[in-house]
Design a protein around this motif. Structure first.
Motif, PDB file in Angstrom:
ATOM      1  N   CYS C  34       0.703  -1.068   0.013  1.00 12.27           N
ATOM      2  CA  CYS C  34      -0.017  -0.104   0.081  1.00 12.27           C
ATOM      3  C   CYS C  34       0.871   1.167  -0.105  1.00 12.27           C
ATOM      4  O   CYS C  34       1.786   1.200   0.809  1.00 12.27           O
ATOM      5  CB  CYS C  34      -0.766   0.076   1.236  1.00 12.27           C
ATOM      6  SG  CYS C  34      -1.708   1.519   1.670  1.00 12.27           S
ATOM      7  N   CYS C  37       0.514   2.905   3.800  1.00 15.81           N
ATOM      8  CA  CYS C  37       0.827   2.375   4.801  1.00 15.81           C
ATOM      9  C   CYS C  37       1.923   1.326   4.885  1.00 15.81           C
ATOM     10  O   CYS C  37       2.353   0.547   5.691  1.00 15.81           O
ATOM     11  CB  CYS C  37      -0.316   1.945   5.867  1.00 15.81           C
ATOM     12  SG  CYS C  37      -1.052   0.389   5.195  1.00 15.81           S
ATOM     13  N   VAL C  39       1.437  -1.785   4.034  1.00 14.51           N
ATOM     14  CA  VAL C  39       0.869  -3.063   4.114  1.00 14.51           C
ATOM     15  C   VAL C  39       0.995  -3.898   2.610  1.00 14.51           C
ATOM     16  O   VAL C  39       0.745  -3.352   1.762  1.00 14.51           O
ATOM     17  CB  VAL C  39      -0.330  -3.105   4.613  1.00 14.51           C
ATOM     18  CG1 VAL C  39      -1.264  -3.011   3.730  1.00 14.51           C
ATOM     19  CG2 VAL C  39      -0.645  -4.729   5.341  1.00 14.51           C
ATOM     20  N   CYS C  53      -7.469   0.526   0.814  1.00 13.47           N
ATOM     21  CA  CYS C  53      -6.481  -0.434   1.383  1.00 13.47           C
ATOM     22  C   CYS C  53      -7.248  -0.726   2.631  1.00 13.47           C
ATOM     23  O   CYS C  53      -7.842  -0.087   3.515  1.00 13.47           O
ATOM     24  CB  CYS C  53      -5.327   0.438   1.929  1.00 13.47           C
ATOM     25  SG  CYS C  53      -4.229  -0.311   3.464  1.00 13.47           S
ATOM     26  N   CYS C  56      -5.327   0.824   6.068  1.00 12.42           N
ATOM     27  CA  CYS C  56      -5.397   2.406   6.266  1.00 12.42           C
ATOM     28  C   CYS C  56      -6.314   3.183   5.522  1.00 12.42           C
ATOM     29  O   CYS C  56      -6.586   4.233   5.806  1.00 12.42           O
ATOM     30  CB  CYS C  56      -4.010   2.992   6.071  1.00 12.42           C
ATOM     31  SG  CYS C  56      -3.629   3.059   4.188  1.00 12.42           S
ATOM     32  N   TYR C  58      -6.529   3.817   2.526  1.00 14.85           N
ATOM     33  CA  TYR C  58      -6.065   4.525   1.158  1.00 14.85           C
ATOM     34  C   TYR C  58      -7.032   4.344  -0.148  1.00 14.85           C
ATOM     35  O   TYR C  58      -7.235   3.069  -0.207  1.00 14.85           O
ATOM     36  CB  TYR C  58      -4.535   3.962   0.880  1.00 14.85           C
ATOM     37  CG  TYR C  58      -3.987   4.642  -0.378  1.00 14.85           C
ATOM     38  CD1 TYR C  58      -3.312   6.046  -0.438  1.00 14.85           C
ATOM     39  CD2 TYR C  58      -4.130   3.899  -1.465  1.00 14.85           C
ATOM     40  CE1 TYR C  58      -2.790   6.252  -1.487  1.00 14.85           C
ATOM     41  CE2 TYR C  58      -3.482   4.349  -2.649  1.00 14.85           C
ATOM     42  CZ  TYR C  58      -2.693   5.511  -2.658  1.00 14.85           C
ATOM     43  OH  TYR C  58      -2.314   6.031  -3.686  1.00 14.85           O
TER      44      TYR C  58
END
Ligand SMILES: [Zn+2]
Ligand SMILES: [Zn+2]
Lengths: 289, 320, 289, 320
Positions: C34, C37, C39, C53, C56, C58
């Motif tokens: 991501c 963040c 991930v 996401c 977070c 996103y």
């Protein structure tokens, strides 16, 4: 209710009489320091040097009539609305006395003088505020005279030129005073709608309700060198925020840099600038005088 | 309203506690005059209410500044539906001291603009104590021009100590931003109605109070400068602000006499404004009544009246 | 001169077909981090979570048609001007190949899709840019389609809504591309003059000539959370000025704070906001859907 | 123009010095063929002039950026009288990268606005290398609205690498300031004429080039992005900027073919622009001719033509 004890002058006022008036706004009896460079001057030296500091060029405050006569064609100025005088509408303590004292000291009826004149052959509506009259504060009379001058300019398609100098609204007239900000701004709206040229000259000091109304609404805004110009006065800002003010803060040069003025013009060259602006405004077909 | 806002409140509190002592004693001594005590209690309450109904101008100043008074967002929530808040001047920033957006009031889409203070110190810092910076006035100007584009009437809610007195505000032309609003509102081609709900502080308040109608809460004030400022400048003694508050004629009744405001909305006595149904009803009713009237007027006529309304303000003597 | 090798789709486009298109703008094959963040996600996880996401929130880039279908009433969208396709007017090296590749990858003819639709029962002219098509850059076709959509809105008194997503002007069309900024801005001028409501939604990323023309000229400007919005791209600013960029620089939240956006709205609540704005615009007499 | 701007200049300098050596030798050896040498000299000069007349697009890019080229203030001084420069956007600042004011040109009062670079590094820092910040564009917008109020035609002079690519410019809405000008100019109710005098860099130049007529100096350029930017993005090799300069069709002849500009003002060869009387005369003449034409057109017609002029720009294929 206060009634003026003498008949106000109409139309032409003799400049020589005005010149004799002591300029109390910036000076004390005898010697005094230049506020900019601290050199010691006498009143005579100052007058001899056209109200500038002979050392640093500091522009001392001058009266409304000197302003007007300094830029207008000879014998062209006709004062209008000279018959307006302030009342004490709120019965505010000491206001009547302060008015009487200001009238006596300045031989003016109020803090603004307005009328019509010619500059470089161009007819204009013109006004000048006088900082010696209760700090040039705007009450009912100042607002009314400025409104009438603006309306006259709009109706007769004249350019309107005003020398501003003010500590702000006249507190002694309360909200009647504050509302003059809205009243004069609305009048400027009509002036713009009528297509008239509006030039405002901000002299030392122009603050508070005058800066935040007609003074900052002109097509061309000119500052005098070193003039203090702003909304809140520097002392109040310092007291309220506890911040040290940056050097040159609220001076004309600072305002120019921050995008608020069109240009800065020394007093002695003010007339030639106005003539040029009026010439150009008329189509550039007039010779400069 | 339980905090001690005024000096006189402690007197009544003293009376009330003394009366309570008396009641306790009567119970202890088994000497029943509860009827009489109830009458005294009622009388004290009446006197207290009467006192609240006749606040001095200085007390009204304090009252107008009360952070418990509802702010613009509260009024929008009370009166409107479908509020969409709009941010930013599209030039420099978004000023949280002024809130603005569009909403529906009594079936009409309106643009709402007003000052916003915080309810506590932390919120107050966010909202700069309701003191707008130039970007606040410029956001308001932008939303007004948008209202004009879409022929939406405008309602403004006024409650500010004044414009922000800071260095940055001066640098970015506080005076220029205010005068632009004064001129802009005077020519705005839609109906405008202002409600002074609290502190109407100087030019910073006036900037949003050029309107076809001005309503004012009974304990709101509108003043050329704060009484403290006047006292400090004119009397060189800030402690005499109460004298200045009286001299300045800054309360609703005086301003109605002067023709500066149109109508007073009576505040409830000793009750939070929005808890009083009669208050909220009369606010809604007055707003609607005036809005109906000005929305029914042709724009050129409205603008002429708006101009003349300002034009005639001022008192002076004239020799022809 | 390039001729499109397949007949462009007209009017209705099946969303299910579009959904299958791999989103190449933000992702690679298999797993990817991501951008906000970091991930690690799979394409499947991302799609499952509506292109956000899951950790977070996103907002991943989505295609133009997904944008449009995400806010319009069912079956209400009619694509218009679908027959416009780009030429290579300057014979710019590699341009024709890049266009062919973009068309193949996105099953779109150009970086913007426009048409008419209904939102909450209100008829609107609508457009959405697609960042997967040559970075959403604006050449002759993008400019022309947006202009036509705007003119249609002005003529039919429809609100105009556009989802912006662009890296700027399309360099391969040279000045023909740059002039689309002036062309679309002039069209917005006519839209305002006609009194239509104009709502622009700035999604990640909106930069360069699109931000500096029609995108920033709307009545209401909405940002998507976290979207990069600006004129000069952050890398160029860093390279040119040698300055470290402040945190959150040019993100929607930063723009809101700096007064450039009216509000920020998460993607899932975009439709309800548009419905509310359109309701209010119509006089507040419609029920919200 | 004595500095070494282009590679080919050193070749000619080499030829010239070799010829001088030959002449010296002939004098030393008392062997007179000065007539023949004069002919060679003349031929070299002709070839050199010819080369200058046919600069490559990349050489034109370098030429357009030359700091010795006159800037807005020079053109005002050359062409106008009674110039009064106006400063400031009345919002945030005064941007020295854009100069504006009123002046008289050929008997007409005009508003003049243009980019200003410095003549040396120190001046260039003051003028931010001619890269306007938002306040520059907003100053321009203000002066344009003033021109509209007083029905003054507008002349803009374009010479900028582009808008300032800085953090502050982004913070204060560079894109918003530019789009406001693009829209504002497209609707401005007075005639507008633009002259591209040097570097026409991207949106930062376009912001002042929405006009009824666009004139362009023969070695000026106008480009969607700098050749360096294009090379670095498209070819990932900034050294191939010269290829991009050719591909972008950014010079006056190409732009006239595309219908983006109206007239080319031929620059003198190997002579400073303002020293060439034929150049300054043709600049003045063309400006006056176009200004006369557009000033003689009714404003609604002018605005319709200004719109259509932009509206038709773009090349595409369409299947009905
Ligand atoms: Zn001095
Ligand atoms: Zn994430």
């Amino acid at each position: 209710m206060f009634k003026p004890s003498f008949k106000p002058k109409k139309t032409y006022i003799d400049l020589s009489a005005v010149k004799k008036t002591p300029v109390t706004f910036d000076t004390r009896e005898g010697n005094f320091p230049c506020p900019a460079c601290s050199v010691w001057l006498s009143e005579a030296e100052k007058i001899q040097n056209n109200d500038f500091c002979p050392r640093c060029g500091y522009h001392f405050a001058v009266g409304a009539l000197e302003r007007i006569y300094g830029v207008c064609d000879e014998n062209s100025f006709t004062e209008l609305d000279a018959g307006l005088s302030s009342l004490n509408p709120l019965d505010f303590p000491d206001y009547a006395d302060k008015l009487a004292k200001a009238r006596e000291e300045t031989i003016l009826m109020e803090a603004v003088v307005t009328g019509t004149a010619a500059i470089g052959g161009h007819n204009v509506a013109i006004g000048a505020m006088d900082g010696r009259f209760m700090m040039g504060s705007m009450g009912s009379v100042v607002g009314e005279k400025i409104c009438r001058a603006i309306e006259r300019a709009a109706e007769q398609s004249l350019p309107f030129i005003i020398f501003c100098c003010s500590g702000g609204a006249r507190m002694q007239e309360g909200m009647l005073s504050l509302m003059q900000m809205a009243k004069t701004s609305a009048a400027v709206g009509r002036l713009h709608a009528a297509g008239s040229l509006y030039i405002s000259i901000l002299t030392h000091p122009t603050t508070g309700g005058v800066t935040a109304s007609f003074a900052s609404l002109a097509d061309v805004i000119i500052g005098e060198p070193g003039a203090l110009i702003g909304f809140t006065g520097p002392r109040v800002i310092e007291q309220t925020t506890g911040q040290k003010l940056p050097p040159g803060f609220q001076r004309a040069e600072f305002l120019l840099e921050h995008g608020m003025l069109d240009l800065i013009q020394p007093r002695l060259e003010m007339r030639s600038l106005l003539v040029r602006l009026l010439n150009v405004h008329q189509g550039g077909n007039h010779d400069q005088k | 309203m339980t905090r001690n806002k005024f000096e006189f409140e402690s007197n009544y509190r003293l009376l009330e506690s003394k009366l309570a002592e008396l009641r306790d004693l009567s119970v202890t001594l088994n000497c029943d005059f509860s009827n009489e005590i109830a009458k005294v209690e009622k009388r004290i309450a009446e006197l207290k209410a009467e006192r609240y109904r006749h606040l001095t101008p200085w007390e009204q100043v304090l009252m107008s500044r009360d952070l418990e008074r509802p702010m613009t967002r509260d009024f929008v929530e009370l009166l409107c539906t479908d509020f969409v808040e709009m941010h930013g001047d599209r030039l420099y920033g978004d000023d949280p001291a002024i809130v603005g957006g569009i909403a529906v009031f009594e079936g009409r889409v309106v643009t709402v603009i007003g000052h916003q203070k915080g309810k506590d110190t932390k919120e107050n810092i966010v909202h700069n104590f309701g003191m707008p910076r130039p970007e606040g006035y410029r956001k308001a100007f932008r939303l007004l021009k948008q209202a004009e584009k879409f022929s939406r009437p405008v309602i403004t809610f006024i409650n500010t100590p004044g414009a922000d007195p800071g260095v940055g505000a001066e640098e970015r032309g506080e005076a220029w931003a205010i005068s632009q609003l004064l001129l802009g509102l005077s020519q705005l081609q839609v109906p405008v109605i202002s409600v002074i709900t609290g502190e109407g502080g100087s030019g910073g308040a006036l900037a949003l109070t050029v309107a076809d109608r001005i309503l004012m809460f009974s304990n709101a004030v509108f003043s050329v400068a704060s009484p403290e400022t006047c006292a400090s400048i004119l009397l060189r003694d800030v402690k005499r602000a109460d004298e200045m508050a009286a001299a300045l004629k800054l309360n609703a009744v005086s301003l109605k006499d002067m023709g500066i405001i149109d109508e007073i909305i009576e505040e409830p006595v000793m009750e939070p404004l929005l808890s009083s149904q009669s208050f909220t009803q009369s606010l809604r009713y007055s707003l609607k009544k005036h809005l109906d009237e000005i929305c029914g007027t042709e724009i050129p006529d409205l603008l002429e009246m708006r101009y003349q309304r300002l034009r005639k303000i001022g008192r002076f003597h004239e020799i022809q």
